[in-house]
Design a protein around this motif. Structure first.
Motif, PDB file in Angstrom:
ATOM      1  N   VAL A 211      -1.025   8.104 -10.246  1.00 46.43           N
ATOM      2  CA  VAL A 211      -0.626   8.479  -8.887  1.00 46.43           C
ATOM      3  C   VAL A 211       0.657   9.290  -8.952  1.00 46.43           C
ATOM      4  N   LEU A 212       0.591  10.517  -8.485  1.00 46.40           N
ATOM      5  CA  LEU A 212       1.770  11.378  -8.422  1.00 46.40           C
ATOM      6  C   LEU A 212       2.168  11.541  -6.959  1.00 46.40           C
ATOM      7  N   GLY A 213       3.432  11.211  -6.670  1.00 45.44           N
ATOM      8  CA  GLY A 213       3.881  11.181  -5.286  1.00 45.44           C
ATOM      9  C   GLY A 213       3.701   9.799  -4.697  1.00 45.44           C
ATOM     10  N   ALA A 214       4.043   8.781  -5.511  1.00 40.03           N
ATOM     11  CA  ALA A 214       3.930   7.396  -5.038  1.00 40.03           C
ATOM     12  C   ALA A 214       4.938   7.157  -3.919  1.00 40.03           C
ATOM     13  N   GLY A 215       4.513   6.418  -2.901  1.00 42.06           N
ATOM     14  CA  GLY A 215       5.407   6.123  -1.789  1.00 42.06           C
ATOM     15  C   GLY A 215       4.700   5.277  -0.756  1.00 42.06           C
ATOM     16  N   PRO A 216       5.418   4.857   0.260  1.00 39.07           N
ATOM     17  CA  PRO A 216       4.806   4.041   1.313  1.00 39.07           C
ATOM     18  C   PRO A 216       3.796   4.853   2.101  1.00 39.07           C
ATOM     19  N   GLY A 217       2.976   4.174   2.872  1.00 38.05           N
ATOM     20  CA  GLY A 217       1.987   4.883   3.671  1.00 38.05           C
ATOM     21  C   GLY A 217       0.728   5.156   2.898  1.00 38.05           C
ATOM     22  N   ILE A 218       0.269   6.401   2.898  1.00 41.28           N
ATOM     23  CA  ILE A 218      -0.988   6.767   2.254  1.00 41.28           C
ATOM     24  C   ILE A 218      -0.970   6.417   0.771  1.00 41.28           C
ATOM     25  N   GLY A 219       0.102   6.791   0.076  1.00 45.94           N
ATOM     26  CA  GLY A 219       0.178   6.548  -1.359  1.00 45.94           C
ATOM     27  C   GLY A 219      -0.001   5.088  -1.719  1.00 45.94           C
ATOM     28  N   ARG A 220       0.752   4.244  -1.074  1.00 44.99           N
ATOM     29  CA  ARG A 220       0.691   2.807  -1.380  1.00 44.99           C
ATOM     30  C   ARG A 220      -0.670   2.214  -1.043  1.00 44.99           C
ATOM     31  N   ASN A 221      -1.208   2.567   0.118  1.00 45.00           N
ATOM     32  CA  ASN A 221      -2.460   1.963   0.558  1.00 45.00           C
ATOM     33  C   ASN A 221      -3.655   2.434  -0.259  1.00 45.00           C
ATOM     34  N   VAL A 222      -3.717   3.714  -0.567  1.00 45.03           N
ATOM     35  CA  VAL A 222      -4.809   4.204  -1.400  1.00 45.03           C
ATOM     36  C   VAL A 222      -4.727   3.598  -2.798  1.00 45.03           C
ATOM     37  N   THR A 223      -3.536   3.580  -3.361  1.00 46.06           N
ATOM     38  CA  THR A 223      -3.367   3.027  -4.710  1.00 46.06           C
ATOM     39  C   THR A 223      -3.744   1.551  -4.757  1.00 46.06           C
TER      40      THR A 223
END
Length: 229
Positions: A8-20
């Motif tokens: 995952v590149l661009g890890a962060g809250p929101g979309i990144g966290r939930n998709v991951t």
């Protein structure tokens, strides 16, 4: 369970966290998170471990994706630890106001580096591996998934730099899809056509993650280039 990795590149809250978190809970026991800030990465690592449980192993790398040598060094380390990923989720971007003719050329070029140049570097590194995986592992689901928006088709002048970069990014991803989908690699974009909030019934992080997983799962039978949310 097989040993499988999502990068995952661009890890962060929101979309990144939930998709991951959803993808890890469904299939991937190894997670590699890359973002610019070490402190935010620790928050994301803890959130994913809490969401998925002890069956997931998370490694983090504080790297600016526009710094190619540092990025490749981090990927070398991650690949040595987990093996190359089965899925690459590219979520890196920055959202800043940009005013026509007042926004600097340097800032435009930086946005293009984040959205296009770094993604090209990642694709150059991993697409050959994903193609090989599709040939040799019948249980694999090799994929390159990129977070996008409605900006390529409907640019916002007050966000013209991001609109420009996202249009170029979409062109790159579509070219990759046209070339490698036939070789068994699912390449596509998640088009989130508006602001993401917890209150929105459709564009909330949890629903976006569910829709992304459904689209990813559906690629086993009928690959499609994009999911609209």
């Amino acid at each position: 369970m097989s040993n499988r990795t999502i990068l995952v590149l661009g890890a962060g809250p929101g979309i990144g966290r939930n998709v991951t978190s959803l993808f890890a809970s469904k299939r991937y026991n190894n997670v590699v998170l890359i973002a610019r800030r070490a402190d935010s990465l620790e928050v994301e690592k803890k959130a994913i471990e809490e969401a998925v449980g002890s069956r997931v192993t998370v490694k983090t790398y504080a790297v600016d994706t526009t710094k190619t040598e540092e990025l490749l060094n981090a990927l070398d380390d991650a690949d040595a630890a987990f093996g190359k990923p089965e899925v690459v989720f590219y979520n890196a971007a920055r959202v800043l106001p940009s005013e026509l003719f007042a926004h600097s050329v340097e800032d435009i070029e930086y946005d293009l580096k984040i959205n296009v140049s770094a993604l090209y570097t990642i694709s150059q590194r991993y697409i050959p591996h994903l193609v090989e995986l599709a040939k040799t592992d019948v249980w694999s689901r090799p994929a390159l998934i990129v977070t996008s928006s409605a900006l390529p088709q409907n640019p916002i002048p007050q966000l013209f730099a991001l609109s420009l970069a996202k249009a170029a990014q979409r062109n790159l991803v579509q070219s990759l899809s046209l070339t490698y989908t036939s070789e068994g690699v699912h390449v596509g974009v998640i088009n989130v056509a508006g602001p993401v909030t917890l209150e929105d019934k459709i564009r909330n992080p949890s629903n976006i993650a569910r829709k992304t997983w459904e689209w990813f799962e559906g690629a086993k039978w009928k690959p499609s280039f994009e999911v609209e949310i």
